[in-house]
Design a protein around this motif. Sequence first.
Motif, mmCIF file in Angstrom:
data_model
loop_
_atom_site.group_PDB
_atom_site.id
_atom_site.type_symbol
_atom_site.label_atom_id
_atom_site.label_comp_id
_atom_site.label_asym_id
_atom_site.label_seq_id
_atom_site.Cartn_x
_atom_site.Cartn_y
_atom_site.Cartn_z
ATOM 1 N N ASN A 10 0.797 -1.229 0.000
ATOM 2 C CA ASN A 10 0.000 0.000 0.000
ATOM 3 C C ASN A 10 0.831 1.282 0.000
ATOM 4 O O ASN A 10 0.274 2.366 -0.136
ATOM 5 N N ASN A 12 2.702 2.202 -2.319
ATOM 6 C CA ASN A 12 2.624 2.750 -3.671
ATOM 7 C C ASN A 12 1.526 3.808 -3.775
ATOM 8 O O ASN A 12 1.490 4.578 -4.725
ATOM 9 N N LEU A 13 0.658 3.886 -2.778
ATOM 10 C CA LEU A 13 -0.449 4.855 -2.786
ATOM 11 C C LEU A 13 -0.153 6.112 -1.971
ATOM 12 O O LEU A 13 -1.051 6.925 -1.736
ATOM 13 N N THR A 16 -1.933 9.737 -1.962
ATOM 14 C CA THR A 16 -3.369 9.662 -2.206
ATOM 15 C C THR A 16 -4.120 8.958 -1.082
ATOM 16 O O THR A 16 -5.289 9.217 -0.876
ATOM 17 N N ARG A 17 -3.461 8.085 -0.343
ATOM 18 C CA ARG A 17 -4.145 7.321 0.715
ATOM 19 C C ARG A 17 -3.979 8.002 2.059
ATOM 20 O O ARG A 17 -2.922 8.501 2.390
ATOM 21 N N THR A 26 3.973 11.938 -2.887
ATOM 22 C CA THR A 26 4.218 10.585 -3.384
ATOM 23 C C THR A 26 5.620 10.154 -2.976
ATOM 24 O O THR A 26 6.511 10.998 -2.763
#
Length: 142
Positions: A10, A12-13, A16-17, A26
């Motif tokens: 997770n 990689n998110l 956004t998460r 990022t």
Amino acid sequence: MKILVINGPNLNLLGTREKSVYGDQTFESYFKTLTAKYPNINFEYYQSNVEGELINKLHEVGFSYDGIILNAGAYTHTSVAISDAIAAINAPVVEVHISNIHAREEFRHTSLITANCAGMITGFGLKGYEMAVFYLTTNESK
């Protein structure tokens, strides 16, 4: 000097998460900043949501790299296999967590990998990765 940064599930998110927990940057953007700050270090980055792939990567580089920075994500709390992989390699591994795992849900308070890592950095956001680089590039890690 060769350092591999490994991020688990997770991550990689990032950006956004759950921005209130992980921020809005990022990891790719942060990684560019990190590598620019340390131009004499050969950094590589690897991310996977799959436990076995993380283990394979630890095995692949664990005898030839100078250090590994590992954010195993939720596998931190569940993976004996990742812990065993860390114990089996020669490269020092620094465990990093963006959030303070001890200020979160109780199940996150236990790390199964810490005992086989050089140390743990938790709760300092993305800055924790830089703190791990500092450790790996000083005589402290030798």
